[in-house]
Design a protein around this motif. Structure first.
Motif, short mmCIF file in Angstrom:
data_model
loop_
_atom_site.label_atom_id
_atom_site.label_comp_id
_atom_site.label_asym_id
_atom_site.label_seq_id
_atom_site.Cartn_x
_atom_site.Cartn_y
_atom_site.Cartn_z
N ALA A 1 -7.49 2.45 5.20
CA ALA A 1 -8.63 1.97 4.43
C ALA A 1 -8.58 2.45 2.99
CB ALA A 1 -9.92 2.42 5.10
N LEU A 2 -8.44 3.77 2.79
CA LEU A 2 -8.45 4.32 1.43
C LEU A 2 -7.16 5.01 1.06
CD1 LEU A 2 -12.06 5.84 1.42
CD2 LEU A 2 -11.33 3.66 0.47
N VAL A 3 -6.36 5.41 2.01
CA VAL A 3 -5.13 6.14 1.72
C VAL A 3 -3.97 5.45 2.42
CG1 VAL A 3 -6.32 8.33 1.42
CG2 VAL A 3 -5.52 7.68 3.68
N CYS A 4 -2.78 5.87 2.03
CA CYS A 4 -1.55 5.37 2.65
C CYS A 4 -0.94 6.53 3.42
CB CYS A 4 -0.59 4.85 1.58
SG CYS A 4 0.68 3.72 2.22
N GLU A 5 -1.04 6.46 4.76
CA GLU A 5 -0.59 7.56 5.61
C GLU A 5 0.93 7.62 5.68
OE1 GLU A 5 -2.35 9.83 7.01
OE2 GLU A 5 -4.39 9.07 6.74
N GLU A 6 1.46 8.83 5.53
CA GLU A 6 2.90 9.01 5.59
C GLU A 6 3.41 8.80 7.01
OE1 GLU A 6 6.27 12.39 4.43
OE2 GLU A 6 4.15 12.71 4.02
N LEU A 7 4.62 8.28 7.14
CA LEU A 7 5.22 8.04 8.44
C LEU A 7 5.48 9.36 9.15
CD1 LEU A 7 5.67 5.27 7.03
CD2 LEU A 7 7.81 5.11 8.29
N ARG A 8 5.43 9.30 10.47
CA ARG A 8 5.67 10.49 11.27
C ARG A 8 7.15 10.89 11.18
NH1 ARG A 8 4.54 9.63 17.45
NH2 ARG A 8 6.30 8.22 17.05
#
Length: 688
Positions: free
Chosen positions: A203-210
């Motif tokens: 929604a607001l951030v771009c989550e880093e890949l695991r």
């Protein structure tokens, strides 16, 4: 060519931008707890218009002020840069500080904003004062002057000028997608070093890949970096940025329109959870997607337990979605009815993991009939029909038979009798009180020795029929010319005394239809229509049909019928016999009462009625006075007279009717356990 045949190439011209360290995003203006804000009005802007400062307090250190940039993203509005003010002050004994005055002046737009930050009343702060205000809106490329003073004024005036840097264009880059290797190669032109990473846009951030990290690209030496991904999904993005502080990130999410991004990776990246339904006829499941994508869901049905077997869509069965939870009502819950999730050009079938079902059915082949034995833990209706199978489908033009378990107090095991199916035919069985139900296909087993016996019996039957036709040719001609038996319509009226008595009713109705060739009207065989229009309209319409076709209304009478008649006649609404407003017997008595009035008016409709009772279940004194004028038959002793009544003849019973009566006796022996009736049935069997 397919996607794996060659890499995808795209030159990035525009991208999303962010700070080198992921910028903090806030959705509303706020202030640290234990402090409140008091705005100045235009006439009392005295804090910053004064010409003289207060007296400096010895040993008192001034407050510290630090400024930084954050992103203010109110709901449904565009994000804007704004200035965060962070204030700290170390309290001193005997110095009663009440708060701070703060002023913002945008020197580019000359926009001015001033207010006070005061400590809440009855709040004790013993350690370091720490206040954070989010935030003063501004624009990139603007300079903002920020001034801070104390309340009361101790002579401090802390002033800073903060510059919101212009957003740089960020590094340009291209990428190559290698689906077979599950990698993305990022390339940048010769220039400053950059970092690149993959992330999932939320929604607001771009989550880093695991388990994946940033890749440093030395643009002066090698301009490429290989990034590995786990799932190729629509929200997979590429970020590239320079190494200096506050460098803007260029973000590209190029797979949102890529069909392959909605394939198997999309479903594997999400999670399915079973949810307990709110009632027994509801299916519920939850799907948590890695991306902010909500697929559509509907129902489908499988025909076997194979994991990858086809699932046939059920029309008009769209599920409702709320916060990633999908639900649909009016469903017969079983392991073969599944959810089909659809997104883009792909779909995924998710079936219930439990193998338990609320009901089951078995079939038993008997003489000239098929016995379906149902076991159900819930009140429900079940229907069955014979059909000709073709793959997973079954073409049926036969009547539909229905049985139901009315409530929790009814027996869990009950039966439904069907005419004997032809060789090669099957029976479809389904739950008929819900909209979405799987039709079970049951094919009687005639294998091994039984198949040979059936074939032999079939051939012998043909020979017997041919011989009979030759010997009784003239008698058959007379019967056909007089009144064809198979055109007689018969409406059965009864009181439901027990499940065993229901079995007897079905056996007698099957005898009238299969042996005597009558068109039998029975509510147990027309439950769907009864439920649709109600018992009273159904009964009156069938009564008129009997009148038009010159048929018969057969009242099957028992001791329980007499009790229900007395209750109906007294209109005793407190009796437990009168609880069901849809009761067939009560509706039939109302119809009969109307016909009795017409008979008194010499319109003569009682000739359409006949009263039938089984000795052992009823005595003559159990028949009320108003019904004494109706012709009565005691079965099985008066079976000859009943058959002649239906045939409009006085001829002796043909041999095939005698044979059918013997089959009826066998059914009665099997279904009835009442001692009085059993003795009478045994005696009639000897007579036949």
């Amino acid at each position: 060519m397919g996607l794996a045949a060659f890499p995808l190439l795209l030159l990035v011209q525009l991208g999303c931008r962010a700070a080198a360290a992921e910028p903090q995003i806030i959705v509303r203006e706020r202030l640290t707890a234990n402090f409140v804000r008091k705005d100045y009005n235009e006439t009392r802007n005295i804090l910053f218009e004064r010409k003289h400062h207060g007296k400096l307090q010895p040993g008192l250190n001034p407050p510290t002020l630090s400024l930084s940039t954050v992103q203010l993203c109110p709901p449904s509005e565009e994000c804007l840069p704004c200035i965060r003010a962070h204030i700290t002050w170390e309290p001193v004994e005997n110095v009663k500080m009440r708060g701070f005055g703060i002023r913002f002046l945008d020197m580019n737009s000359n926009r001015y904003y001033a207010f006070q930050i005061r400590k809440r009343r009855k709040t004790t702060i013993q350690k370091l004062w720490e206040v954070q205000y989010d935030c003063f809106r501004t624009e990139t490329g603007h300079s903002v002057s920020v001034s801070l003073s104390t309340i009361p004024d101790y002579g401090f005036n802390v002033t800073q000028t903060y510059y919101i840097e212009e957003e740089d264009a960020g590094p340009e880059f291209t990428y190559l997608l290698f689906p077979e290797e599950r990698t993305i190669q990022v390339s940048v032109p010769v220039g400053p070093d950059v970092k690149a990473r993959l992330c999932y846009q939320q929604a607001l951030v771009c989550e880093e890949l695991r388990d994946h990290t940033y890749q440093l690209i030395h643009a002066s030496q090698s301009q490429n970096a290989t990034l590995h991904y786990e799932f190729l999904v629509p929200c997979l993005c590429i970020e590239v940025y320079y190494l200096q502080p506050d460098s803007r990130r260029r973000r590209l999410c190029p797979f949102q329109e890529l069909p392959e991004a909605y394939g198997s990776d999309f479903w594997q990246s999400g999670q399915f959870y079973e949810v307990v339904p709110s009632h027994k006829d509801q299916m519920v499941t939850e799907f948590k997607s890695l991306c902010l994508v909500k697929p559509a869901a509907s129902l489908c049905q499988k025909h076997d337990d194979i994991t990858h077997s086809p699932c046939e869509d059920i029309p008009n069965s769209t599920a409702l979605e709320s916060e990633s939870v999908y639900s649909i009502d009016n469903v017969d819950n079983n392991p073969w009815i599944c959810f089909r999730f659809s997104c883009g050009n792909s779909s995924h079938v998710e079936c219930p993991r439990t193998r338990d079902t609320a009901w089951s059915v078995t079939a038993e082949v008997q003489t000239l009939q098929l016995l379906l034995r149902f076991t159900s833990r819930i009140p429900a209706s079940f229907s069955a029909t014979t059909c000709t199978p073709s793959a997973h489908y079954c073409d049926s033009r036969s009547p539909v038979y229905t049985v139901r378990r009315r409530d929790e107090s009814s027996p869990e095991t009950f039966h439904l009798i069907l005419p004997f199916p032809a060789l090669g035919s099957c029976v479809q069985v389904w739950r008929s009180d819900v909209l979405y139900a799987r039709k079970h296909l049951i094919c009687p087993d005639f294998s091994n020795r039984r198949l040979g016996l059936v074939a032999l019996g079939f051939l012998l039957g043909i020979l017997v029929v041919i011989s009979f036709l030759l010997l009784n040719y003239r008698s058959i001609q007379k019967i056909i010319r007089a009144a064809p038996l198979w055109r007689r319509t018969v409406l059965l009226i009864y009181s439901l005394d027990s499940e065993e008595y229901k079995f007897l009713i079905c056996a007698f109705a099957d005898f009238l239809r299969s042996t005597l060739g009558c068109e039998v009207i029975l509510d147990l065989w027309d439950v769907g229509r009864v439920a649709q229009i109600g018992i009273l309209p159904w009964l009156y319409s069938k009564r008129e049909l009997v009148k038009i076709e010159k048929g018969k209304v057969l009242l099957l009478w028992t001791k329980g019928s007499r009790r229900m008649y007395d209750v109906w006649n007294r209109r005793d609404v407190h009796s437990h016999f009168w609880r069901d407003s849809q009761d067939l017997f009560s509706a039939a008595m109302a119809c009969l009462h109307s016909d009795l009035k017409e008979e008194a008016a010499q319109k003569g409709r009682l000739g359409d009625y006949a009263l039938v009772y089984f000795e052992g279940l009823c005595d003559k004194q159990d028949i009320p006075g108003p019904l004494q004028g109706i012709r009565k038959y005691c079965l099985l002793e008066d079976l000859h007279g009943l058959v002649n009544e239906l045939r409009n003849t006085t001829q002796p019973l043909p041999c095939w009717i005698r044979a059918g009566a013997k089959f009826l006796v066998r059914r009665l022996i099997k279904s009835e356990k009442t001692t009085g009736l059993q003795v009478r049935v045994d005696r009639c069997r000897l007579q036949l």
